[in-house]
Design a protein around this motif. Structure first.
Motif, PDB file in Angstrom:
ATOM      1  N   ASP A  55      43.631  34.794  54.890  1.00 46.75           N
ATOM      2  CA  ASP A  55      42.110  35.760  53.919  1.00 46.75           C
ATOM      3  C   ASP A  55      42.389  36.891  53.317  1.00 46.75           C
ATOM      4  O   ASP A  55      42.534  37.929  52.490  1.00 46.75           O
ATOM      5  N   LEU A  56      43.709  37.595  54.386  1.00 50.43           N
ATOM      6  CA  LEU A  56      44.202  38.941  54.674  1.00 50.43           C
ATOM      7  C   LEU A  56      45.230  38.715  53.035  1.00 50.43           C
ATOM      8  O   LEU A  56      44.859  39.965  52.096  1.00 50.43           O
ATOM      9  N   LEU A  57      45.827  37.979  52.673  1.00 45.48           N
ATOM     10  CA  LEU A  57      46.775  38.000  51.555  1.00 45.48           C
ATOM     11  C   LEU A  57      45.749  37.248  50.337  1.00 45.48           C
ATOM     12  O   LEU A  57      45.912  38.212  48.938  1.00 45.48           O
ATOM     13  N   THR A  58      44.325  37.133  50.612  1.00 49.82           N
ATOM     14  CA  THR A  58      43.982  36.943  48.897  1.00 49.82           C
ATOM     15  C   THR A  58      42.584  37.984  48.883  1.00 49.82           C
ATOM     16  O   THR A  58      42.473  39.010  48.033  1.00 49.82           O
ATOM     17  N   ALA A  59      42.404  39.011  49.944  1.00 47.63           N
ATOM     18  CA  ALA A  59      42.135  40.218  50.152  1.00 47.63           C
ATOM     19  C   ALA A  59      43.158  41.467  49.795  1.00 47.63           C
ATOM     20  O   ALA A  59      42.792  42.161  48.539  1.00 47.63           O
ATOM     21  N   PHE A  60      44.380  41.462  49.686  1.00 52.75           N
ATOM     22  CA  PHE A  60      45.431  42.269  48.828  1.00 52.75           C
ATOM     23  C   PHE A  60      45.632  41.737  47.581  1.00 52.75           C
ATOM     24  O   PHE A  60      45.703  43.115  46.679  1.00 52.75           O
ATOM     25  N   ALA A  61      45.436  40.243  47.336  1.00 55.64           N
ATOM     26  CA  ALA A  61      45.667  40.173  45.652  1.00 55.64           C
ATOM     27  C   ALA A  61      44.320  40.512  45.087  1.00 55.64           C
ATOM     28  O   ALA A  61      44.461  40.935  44.244  1.00 55.64           O
ATOM     29  N   THR A  62      43.060  39.974  45.556  1.00 50.03           N
ATOM     30  CA  THR A  62      41.933  40.559  44.757  1.00 50.03           C
ATOM     31  C   THR A  62      41.077  42.070  44.700  1.00 50.03           C
ATOM     32  O   THR A  62      40.828  42.551  44.334  1.00 50.03           O
ATOM     33  N   ARG A  63      41.495  43.181  45.811  1.00 53.99           N
ATOM     34  CA  ARG A  63      41.141  43.849  46.424  1.00 53.99           C
ATOM     35  C   ARG A  63      41.790  45.078  46.063  1.00 53.99           C
ATOM     36  O   ARG A  63      41.343  46.231  46.968  1.00 53.99           O
ATOM     37  N   THR A  64      43.260  44.647  46.190  1.00 53.49           N
ATOM     38  CA  THR A  64      44.099  46.454  46.856  1.00 53.49           C
ATOM     39  C   THR A  64      44.950  46.300  45.119  1.00 53.49           C
ATOM     40  O   THR A  64      44.975  44.949  44.404  1.00 53.49           O
ATOM     41  N   ASP A  65      46.490  47.455  45.471  1.00 54.63           N
ATOM     42  CA  ASP A  65      47.181  46.849  43.952  1.00 54.63           C
ATOM     43  C   ASP A  65      48.331  46.058  44.704  1.00 54.63           C
ATOM     44  O   ASP A  65      49.108  45.988  43.700  1.00 54.63           O
ATOM     45  N   TYR A  66      48.215  45.667  45.388  1.00 53.49           N
ATOM     46  CA  TYR A  66      49.322  44.718  45.759  1.00 53.49           C
ATOM     47  C   TYR A  66      48.859  43.534  45.686  1.00 53.49           C
ATOM     48  O   TYR A  66      48.605  42.506  46.362  1.00 53.49           O
ATOM     49  N   ARG A  67      49.279  42.929  44.485  1.00 51.37           N
ATOM     50  CA  ARG A  67      47.742  41.366  44.103  1.00 51.37           C
ATOM     51  C   ARG A  67      49.621  40.613  44.152  1.00 51.37           C
ATOM     52  O   ARG A  67      49.261  39.143  44.699  1.00 51.37           O
ATOM     53  N   GLY A  68      50.686  41.426  45.292  1.00 51.63           N
ATOM     54  CA  GLY A  68      51.782  40.166  44.393  1.00 51.63           C
ATOM     55  C   GLY A  68      52.391  40.125  46.367  1.00 51.63           C
ATOM     56  O   GLY A  68      53.613  39.950  46.296  1.00 51.63           O
ATOM     57  N   ALA A  69      51.099  40.407  46.781  1.00 48.76           N
ATOM     58  CA  ALA A  69      51.789  40.389  48.640  1.00 48.76           C
ATOM     59  C   ALA A  69      51.931  38.945  48.913  1.00 48.76           C
ATOM     60  O   ALA A  69      51.652  38.602  48.701  1.00 48.76           O
ATOM     61  N   ARG A  70      53.785  39.291  49.829  1.00 45.66           N
ATOM     62  CA  ARG A  70      53.602  37.773  50.460  1.00 45.66           C
ATOM     63  C   ARG A  70      54.431  39.020  51.880  1.00 45.66           C
ATOM     64  O   ARG A  70      53.889  39.719  51.995  1.00 45.66           O
ATOM     65  N   TYR A  71      53.476  37.230  53.000  1.00 50.26           N
ATOM     66  CA  TYR A  71      53.574  37.282  54.276  1.00 50.26           C
ATOM     67  C   TYR A  71      55.762  37.246  54.680  1.00 50.26           C
ATOM     68  O   TYR A  71      56.510  36.122  53.739  1.00 50.26           O
ATOM     69  N   VAL A  72      55.986  37.735  55.591  1.00 50.41           N
ATOM     70  CA  VAL A  72      57.692  38.019  55.294  1.00 50.41           C
ATOM     71  C   VAL A  72      57.772  37.554  56.973  1.00 50.41           C
ATOM     72  O   VAL A  72      58.818  37.116  56.871  1.00 50.41           O
ATOM     73  N   MET A  73      57.102  38.319  57.558  1.00 51.87           N
ATOM     74  CA  MET A  73      57.658  38.215  59.397  1.00 51.87           C
ATOM     75  C   MET A  73      56.221  38.651  60.466  1.00 51.87           C
ATOM     76  O   MET A  73      55.729  39.236  59.866  1.00 51.87           O
ATOM     77  N   THR A  74      56.741  38.358  61.446  1.00 55.42           N
ATOM     78  CA  THR A  74      55.842  38.790  62.491  1.00 55.42           C
ATOM     79  C   THR A  74      57.031  39.477  63.718  1.00 55.42           C
ATOM     80  O   THR A  74      58.070  37.968  63.947  1.00 55.42           O
TER      81      THR A  74
END
Length: 362
Positions: free
Chosen positions: A27-46
């Motif tokens: 859901d967070l990646l979808t929010a980045f993609a649809t509601r911010t300028d960071y449409r290509g955001a990817r998870y990297v690490m925790t």
């Protein structure tokens, strides 16, 4: 104060905070993609090495007494003339419970392509509130905490009535920062150059030990290779670009995250830096006890590290980090390459040679 390279906004923070925590952060990646300028955001690490921190104060039946534990305990100390014992006497039988937050830190990246530092790194806390103990011990036979310990939430855990940990609500996201790494490196590199230039012009008195003659020289004149030294953080990305890693199309921001620091000292000199943090998920052992290995066996182990990480010349960047690969091992590889005992790609050899001439690391 928000820094020039920090892209955090109230809107972005709200989007993150109001997005539910879901598996693989979908859901967070979808929010980045649809509601911010960071449409290509990817998870990297925790990263999950962070300790709990105090959050709220509740009554025994779960009613909130204070939303901010530290503000509440400061007020209690102030009301009782700074006396921990007086605060304890006032509340020891109330059964107040301390809630705590267990945080983990997730890194995401919006890679804009091109230069290796052309990305935005998004760091997001995931926080789970829980309660498992009463705030105050019921008796003082083992002593009481001091005021600083009380403020930190360390109220004598071994002596406090405890119960099973009980989670309160669902985990929540909170934006830590959104860093434009290209701006960060540009500002950091400029600050480093300016400071180093100023330091290089600093005038010193040099005394000849034999004759006692003195002369005024600059630090630059006294330091061989002074002008060859460059900001390590800039070199990290430049080395990546020039090496087999960059030439193979690997992106540094998908293989590493960057723990940044921005500090201005009392003399108004600004220092920016970062510590790279590997993002691999496979277990990779430290290269230990390699002093007895022949060069071929050592290089073989380094190549095995590359295979486990899944990219060429990874061992060099792990050597800059220093935990899994040591500088002495890197030196042995360079010596072997120069003696013709092993063959390194020319571009990797040049990167390693430049590092040897002016070493750096994190």
């Amino acid at each position: 104060m928000r820094k020039e390279y920090d892209l955090q906004t109230d809107v972005l923070a709200t989007i993150v905070a109001t997005t539910p925590v879901t598996k693989k952060h979908a859901d967070l990646l979808t929010a980045f993609a649809t509601r911010t300028d960071y449409r290509g955001a990817r998870y990297v690490m925790t990263r999950d090495e962070f300790g709990e921190r105090p959050a709220r104060v509740l009554t025994a039946d779960g009613r909130e007494i204070a939303a901010d534990y530290r503000a509440w305990i400061d007020a209690q100390l102030a009301a009782h003339s700074g006396s921990v014992r007086a605060v304890w006497l006032a509340h020891k039988d109330a059964g107040y419970q301390l809630t705590e937050i267990q945080p983990v830190l997730h890194y995401f990246v919006h890679d804009r392509g091109g230069d290796q530092d052309n990305f935005v790194q998004l760091a997001v806390w995931e926080e789970q509130e829980f309660v498992e103990r009463e705030l105050f011990p019921r008796d003082d036979r083992w002593g009481l905490p001091n005021a600083d310990e009380l403020r930190s939430g360390s109220t004598g855990m071994a002596l406090i009535e405890r119960s099973e940990r009980r989670t309160l609500g669902a985990p929540r996201y909170r934006l830590k920062d959104a860093i434009d790494m290209q701006q960060f490196t540009a500002i950091g590199n400029a600050a480093y150059k300016a400071h180093r230039h100023t330091e290089g012009e600093r005038r010193l008195t040099e005394t000849d030990g034999a004759t006692g003659a003195q002369r005024i020289v600059t630090l630059r004149e006294l330091t061989p290779g002074y002008d060859q030294v460059r900001w390590p953080e800039r070199r990290f990305f430049d080395d990546w670009t020039a090496s087999s890693a960059g030439l193979a199309g690997e992106r540094a921001c998908l293989r590493w995250t960057f723990n940044t620091s921005d500090y201005t000292d009392p003399s108004d000199v600004r220092y920016l830096s970062f510590v790279p943090q590997w993002a691999h998920t496979r277990k990779i052992a430290e290269l230990t006890n390699t002093g007895k290995l022949d060069l071929y066996s050592l290089y073989g182990k380094l190549k095995q590290l590359d295979e486990r990480v899944g990219m060429p010349f990874a061992w060099y960047f792990y050597g800059l980090h220093g935990n899994l690969v040591k500088s002495g091992q890197m030196e042995r590889v360079l010596e072997a390459a120069e003696d013709g005992l092993i063959v390194l790609p020319e571009h990797d050899y040049q990167v390693l040679r430049r590092w040897h001439q002016v070493p750096y690391g994190f």
